[in-house]
Design an enzyme around this catalytic site. Structure first.
Site, PDB file in Angstrom:
ATOM      1  CG  HIS A  13      -3.498  -2.776   5.875  1.00  0.00           C
ATOM      2  ND1 HIS A  13      -3.274  -1.521   5.347  1.00  0.00           N
ATOM      3  CD2 HIS A  13      -4.548  -3.299   5.168  1.00  0.00           C
ATOM      4  CE1 HIS A  13      -4.146  -1.302   4.352  1.00  0.00           C
ATOM      5  NE2 HIS A  13      -4.929  -2.359   4.241  1.00  0.00           N
ATOM      6  CD  GLU A  32      -7.202   0.602   5.442  1.00  0.00           C
ATOM      7  OE1 GLU A  32      -6.192   0.139   6.026  1.00  0.00           O
ATOM      8  OE2 GLU A  32      -7.212   1.749   4.935  1.00  0.00           O
ATOM      9  CD  GLU A  67       1.931   3.324   8.961  1.00  0.00           C
ATOM     10  OE1 GLU A  67       1.550   2.150   8.903  1.00  0.00           O
ATOM     11  OE2 GLU A  67       1.622   4.182   8.099  1.00  0.00           O
ATOM     12  CD  GLU A  78      -2.380   1.209   2.854  1.00  0.00           C
ATOM     13  OE1 GLU A  78      -1.704   0.770   3.815  1.00  0.00           O
ATOM     14  OE2 GLU A  78      -3.504   1.708   2.987  1.00  0.00           O
ATOM     15  CG  HIS A  89      -1.788   5.707   5.704  1.00  0.00           C
ATOM     16  ND1 HIS A  89      -1.555   4.359   5.628  1.00  0.00           N
ATOM     17  CD2 HIS A  89      -1.442   6.225   4.513  1.00  0.00           C
ATOM     18  CE1 HIS A  89      -1.105   4.083   4.418  1.00  0.00           C
ATOM     19  NE2 HIS A  89      -1.018   5.185   3.718  1.00  0.00           N
ATOM     20  CG  HIS A  92       2.737   3.390   3.946  1.00  0.00           C
ATOM     21  ND1 HIS A  92       2.211   2.273   3.367  1.00  0.00           N
ATOM     22  CD2 HIS A  92       2.335   3.362   5.247  1.00  0.00           C
ATOM     23  CE1 HIS A  92       1.529   1.589   4.285  1.00  0.00           C
ATOM     24  NE2 HIS A  92       1.598   2.228   5.433  1.00  0.00           N
ATOM     25  CG  ASP A 131       0.629  -0.996   6.416  1.00  0.00           C
ATOM     26  OD1 ASP A 131       1.274  -0.172   7.095  1.00  0.00           O
ATOM     27  OD2 ASP A 131      -0.484  -0.729   5.917  1.00  0.00           O
TER      28      ASP A 131
END
Ligand code: ZN
Ligand code: MN
Length: 257
Positions: free
Chosen positions: A119, A121, A181, A33, A176, A35, A44
Protein backbone atom coordinates in the site's frame (compact mmCIF):
# COMPACT_ATOMS: atom_id res chain seq x y z
CA UNK A 1 5.44 -31.29 11.67
CA UNK A 2 3.11 -28.94 9.86
CA UNK A 3 4.58 -27.77 6.55
CA UNK A 4 3.22 -24.28 5.98
CA UNK A 5 4.88 -21.02 5.03
CA UNK A 6 2.27 -19.17 7.08
CA UNK A 7 3.66 -18.83 10.59
CA UNK A 8 0.19 -18.60 12.12
CA UNK A 9 -0.45 -22.19 11.00
CA UNK A 10 2.56 -23.50 12.92
CA UNK A 11 2.78 -24.45 16.58
CA UNK A 12 5.15 -22.43 18.73
CA UNK A 13 7.85 -25.14 18.84
CA UNK A 14 7.70 -25.40 15.03
CA UNK A 15 8.01 -21.61 14.70
CA UNK A 16 10.92 -21.52 17.12
CA UNK A 17 12.74 -24.34 15.37
CA UNK A 18 12.45 -22.71 11.94
CA UNK A 19 13.45 -19.29 13.16
CA UNK A 20 16.46 -20.63 15.07
CA UNK A 21 17.51 -22.40 11.85
CA UNK A 22 17.55 -18.97 10.17
CA UNK A 23 14.12 -18.71 8.54
CA UNK A 24 13.36 -15.21 7.27
CA UNK A 25 10.11 -13.64 8.54
CA UNK A 26 8.19 -11.94 5.73
CA UNK A 27 5.74 -9.34 7.04
CA UNK A 28 3.25 -8.15 4.40
CA UNK A 29 1.89 -4.63 4.99
CA UNK A 30 -1.64 -4.19 3.68
CA UNK A 31 -4.58 -1.81 3.87
CA UNK A 32 -8.37 -1.91 3.94
CA UNK A 33 -9.06 0.63 1.25
CA UNK A 34 -11.48 1.33 -1.58
CA UNK A 35 -10.26 0.08 -4.96
CA UNK A 36 -13.00 1.34 -7.24
CA UNK A 37 -16.36 -0.31 -7.97
CA UNK A 38 -14.81 -3.38 -9.60
CA UNK A 39 -12.34 -4.54 -6.92
CA UNK A 40 -12.66 -5.56 -3.25
CA UNK A 41 -11.39 -3.58 -0.27
CA UNK A 42 -8.58 -6.07 0.39
CA UNK A 43 -6.52 -5.70 -2.81
CA UNK A 44 -3.59 -4.27 -0.83
CA UNK A 45 -3.78 -7.29 1.50
CA UNK A 46 -4.04 -10.00 -1.17
CA UNK A 47 -1.24 -8.76 -3.43
CA UNK A 48 1.69 -8.41 -0.97
CA UNK A 49 0.60 -11.60 0.82
CA UNK A 50 0.74 -13.56 -2.46
CA UNK A 51 4.17 -12.15 -3.31
CA UNK A 52 5.47 -12.83 0.21
CA UNK A 53 4.11 -16.39 0.13
CA UNK A 54 5.89 -17.22 -3.13
CA UNK A 55 9.19 -15.62 -2.07
CA UNK A 56 9.01 -17.36 1.33
CA UNK A 57 8.61 -20.70 -0.48
CA UNK A 58 11.65 -19.90 -2.63
CA UNK A 59 13.80 -18.96 0.36
CA UNK A 60 12.64 -21.27 3.17
CA UNK A 61 11.01 -18.38 5.00
CA UNK A 62 7.79 -17.80 6.91
CA UNK A 63 4.97 -15.34 6.23
CA UNK A 64 3.77 -13.48 9.32
CA UNK A 65 0.10 -12.48 9.49
CA UNK A 66 -0.48 -9.59 7.07
CA UNK A 67 -1.25 -6.19 8.56
CA UNK A 68 -4.84 -5.76 7.43
CA UNK A 69 -4.96 -1.98 7.99
CA UNK A 70 -2.59 0.63 6.63
CA UNK A 71 -1.71 4.29 6.88
CA UNK A 72 -4.31 6.76 5.58
CA UNK A 73 -5.33 6.71 1.93
CA UNK A 74 -4.33 9.86 0.04
CA UNK A 75 -6.41 11.45 -2.75
CA UNK A 76 -3.52 11.51 -5.24
CA UNK A 77 -2.38 7.92 -4.68
CA UNK A 78 -5.25 5.94 -3.17
CA UNK A 79 -8.51 7.83 -3.57
CA UNK A 80 -8.69 9.08 -0.03
CA UNK A 81 -10.31 8.52 3.32
CA UNK A 82 -13.82 9.67 2.36
CA UNK A 83 -14.75 6.45 0.56
CA UNK A 84 -17.02 4.14 2.54
CA UNK A 85 -15.15 1.01 3.56
CA UNK A 86 -11.73 2.62 3.72
CA UNK A 87 -10.53 2.13 7.30
CA UNK A 88 -7.02 3.27 8.13
CA UNK A 89 -4.63 3.75 11.02
CA UNK A 90 -2.91 6.88 12.28
CA UNK A 91 0.80 6.81 11.40
CA UNK A 92 1.69 6.26 15.06
CA UNK A 93 -0.65 3.29 15.39
CA UNK A 94 0.61 1.75 12.16
CA UNK A 95 4.32 2.21 12.87
CA UNK A 96 3.91 1.11 16.48
CA UNK A 97 2.19 -2.08 15.35
CA UNK A 98 5.20 -2.91 13.19
CA UNK A 99 7.55 -1.93 16.02
CA UNK A 100 5.80 -4.23 18.48
CA UNK A 101 5.64 -7.22 16.11
CA UNK A 102 9.34 -6.94 15.23
CA UNK A 103 10.31 -6.49 18.86
CA UNK A 104 8.39 -9.55 20.03
CA UNK A 105 9.58 -11.81 17.23
CA UNK A 106 13.13 -10.55 17.73
CA UNK A 107 12.91 -11.26 21.45
CA UNK A 108 11.89 -14.80 20.52
CA UNK A 109 14.83 -15.39 18.24
CA UNK A 110 13.92 -14.04 14.79
CA UNK A 111 16.95 -12.33 13.24
CA UNK A 112 15.90 -11.85 9.62
CA UNK A 113 12.94 -9.80 8.43
CA UNK A 114 11.55 -8.67 5.11
CA UNK A 115 8.74 -6.10 5.17
CA UNK A 116 6.74 -6.46 1.94
CA UNK A 117 4.68 -3.33 1.45
CA UNK A 118 1.47 -3.50 -0.58
CA UNK A 119 0.00 0.00 0.00
CA UNK A 120 1.68 3.16 -1.28
CA UNK A 121 0.95 5.28 1.80
CA UNK A 122 2.56 2.72 4.13
CA UNK A 123 6.00 3.44 2.77
CA UNK A 124 7.41 6.00 5.23
CA UNK A 125 5.42 4.95 8.31
CA UNK A 126 6.76 1.42 7.78
CA UNK A 127 10.33 2.77 7.75
CA UNK A 128 9.51 4.34 11.11
CA UNK A 129 8.04 1.10 12.48
CA UNK A 130 11.07 -0.90 11.42
CA UNK A 131 13.46 1.68 12.86
CA UNK A 132 11.60 1.74 16.20
CA UNK A 133 11.48 -2.08 16.30
CA UNK A 134 15.23 -2.35 15.78
CA UNK A 135 15.81 0.38 18.37
CA UNK A 136 13.70 -1.51 20.92
CA UNK A 137 15.70 -4.67 20.26
CA UNK A 138 19.03 -2.84 20.57
CA UNK A 139 17.85 -1.61 23.98
CA UNK A 140 17.49 -5.29 24.90
CA UNK A 141 21.03 -6.00 23.67
CA UNK A 142 19.91 -7.59 20.39
CA UNK A 143 22.00 -6.09 17.59
CA UNK A 144 22.34 -8.86 15.01
CA UNK A 145 19.11 -8.29 13.07
CA UNK A 146 19.09 -7.99 9.30
CA UNK A 147 15.95 -6.43 7.81
CA UNK A 148 14.84 -5.48 4.32
CA UNK A 149 11.87 -3.26 3.52
CA UNK A 150 10.46 -2.99 0.03
CA UNK A 151 7.54 -2.04 -2.18
CA UNK A 152 6.76 -5.12 -4.28
CA UNK A 153 5.80 -3.04 -7.35
CA UNK A 154 9.35 -1.70 -7.69
CA UNK A 155 10.47 -5.18 -8.79
CA UNK A 156 9.49 -5.23 -12.43
CA UNK A 157 11.55 -5.45 -15.60
CA UNK A 158 11.47 -2.40 -17.92
CA UNK A 159 10.59 -4.70 -20.83
CA UNK A 160 7.52 -5.97 -18.93
CA UNK A 161 6.29 -2.39 -18.42
CA UNK A 162 7.00 -1.66 -22.12
CA UNK A 163 4.87 -4.66 -23.06
CA UNK A 164 1.98 -3.54 -20.82
CA UNK A 165 2.25 0.19 -21.58
CA UNK A 166 3.47 0.51 -25.19
CA UNK A 167 3.02 4.30 -25.01
CA UNK A 168 5.21 4.56 -21.91
CA UNK A 169 4.59 3.74 -18.25
CA UNK A 170 3.18 6.83 -16.53
CA UNK A 171 4.31 5.82 -13.02
CA UNK A 172 3.13 3.94 -9.97
CA UNK A 173 1.27 6.62 -8.02
CA UNK A 174 -1.82 6.78 -10.23
CA UNK A 175 -1.95 3.02 -10.68
CA UNK A 176 -4.36 2.74 -7.78
CA UNK A 177 -7.18 0.27 -8.70
CA UNK A 178 -6.06 0.56 -12.31
CA UNK A 179 -4.54 -1.72 -14.95
CA UNK A 180 -1.78 -3.21 -12.78
CA UNK A 181 -3.76 -3.97 -9.62
CA UNK A 182 -6.79 -5.15 -11.61
CA UNK A 183 -4.66 -7.50 -13.74
CA UNK A 184 -2.91 -8.90 -10.66
CA UNK A 185 -6.30 -9.53 -9.04
CA UNK A 186 -7.58 -11.19 -12.24
CA UNK A 187 -4.58 -13.52 -12.00
CA UNK A 188 -4.85 -14.26 -8.27
CA UNK A 189 -8.52 -13.83 -7.28
CA UNK A 190 -10.72 -13.46 -10.39
CA UNK A 191 -13.70 -14.38 -8.19
CA UNK A 192 -13.33 -10.98 -6.48
CA UNK A 193 -13.19 -8.88 -9.67
CA UNK A 194 -16.25 -7.57 -11.54
CA UNK A 195 -14.86 -6.35 -14.85
CA UNK A 196 -18.32 -5.13 -15.92
CA UNK A 197 -17.95 -2.38 -13.28
CA UNK A 198 -14.58 -1.02 -14.51
CA UNK A 199 -15.08 2.75 -14.96
CA UNK A 200 -15.01 3.98 -18.54
CA UNK A 201 -12.69 6.90 -17.92
CA UNK A 202 -9.06 7.78 -18.45
CA UNK A 203 -6.34 8.95 -16.11
CA UNK A 204 -6.98 11.44 -13.34
CA UNK A 205 -4.85 14.55 -13.29
CA UNK A 206 -3.83 16.31 -10.10
CA UNK A 207 -1.82 19.44 -9.39
CA UNK A 208 1.56 18.66 -7.82
CA UNK A 209 0.31 19.49 -4.30
CA UNK A 210 -2.34 18.44 -1.76
CA UNK A 211 -5.24 20.50 -0.42
CA UNK A 212 -6.67 19.65 3.01
CA UNK A 213 -9.51 18.92 3.14
CA UNK A 214 -9.84 17.93 -0.52
CA UNK A 215 -12.09 20.50 -2.28
CA UNK A 216 -15.21 19.40 -4.21
CA UNK A 217 -14.25 17.82 -7.52
CA UNK A 218 -10.70 17.03 -6.36
CA UNK A 219 -11.37 13.36 -5.69
CA UNK A 220 -12.05 10.86 -8.42
CA UNK A 221 -15.67 9.84 -7.83
CA UNK A 222 -15.09 6.19 -8.79
CA UNK A 223 -11.92 5.86 -6.72
CA UNK A 224 -9.99 4.63 -9.77
CA UNK A 225 -7.07 6.95 -10.57
CA UNK A 226 -5.75 5.76 -13.92
CA UNK A 227 -7.40 3.44 -16.43
CA UNK A 228 -8.30 -0.17 -15.65
CA UNK A 229 -9.73 -0.95 -19.08
CA UNK A 230 -7.77 -3.69 -20.84
CA UNK A 231 -6.84 -5.47 -17.60
CA UNK A 232 -6.10 -9.16 -18.15
CA UNK A 233 -4.96 -12.09 -16.02
CA UNK A 234 -2.08 -12.65 -18.44
CA UNK A 235 -0.71 -9.17 -17.63
CA UNK A 236 -1.03 -9.98 -13.94
CA UNK A 237 0.97 -13.14 -14.55
CA UNK A 238 3.83 -11.24 -16.21
CA UNK A 239 3.97 -8.79 -13.31
CA UNK A 240 3.77 -11.49 -10.66
CA UNK A 241 6.59 -13.47 -12.31
CA UNK A 242 8.83 -10.37 -12.18
CA UNK A 243 7.88 -9.48 -8.60
CA UNK A 244 8.53 -13.00 -7.32
CA UNK A 245 11.73 -13.72 -9.24
CA UNK A 246 13.33 -10.31 -8.63
CA UNK A 247 12.45 -10.15 -4.92
CA UNK A 248 13.64 -13.73 -4.45
CA UNK A 249 16.94 -12.77 -6.06
CA UNK A 250 17.31 -9.67 -3.87
CA UNK A 251 16.50 -11.60 -0.68
CA UNK A 252 18.97 -14.36 -1.55
CA UNK A 253 21.65 -11.75 -2.21
CA UNK A 254 21.12 -9.77 0.99
CA UNK A 255 20.83 -12.80 3.25
CA UNK A 256 23.58 -14.79 1.53
CA UNK A 257 21.33 -17.72 0.57
ZN1 ZN B 1 -3.94 -0.92 -3.95
MN1 MN C 1 -3.39 1.28 -1.42
Amino acid sequence: MVESVFMAELSWPEWEQKVKAGAIIFLPLGATEQHGPHLPLNVDVILPTAVAEAVARNTGGLVAPTLQYGYKSMPRSGGGQSFPGTASLDADTFSHTIRDVIRDMGMHGARRFVLVNGHFENSWPSVEGLDLGLRSLRAEGIRDITAMRLEYWDFVKPETLDRIFPDGFPGTELEHASLIETSLMLKLRPDLVDISKIPQEGRASFPPYDIHPPPPGYLRETGVLADARGSRAEIGGWLLDDHISMITQAVKKEFGL
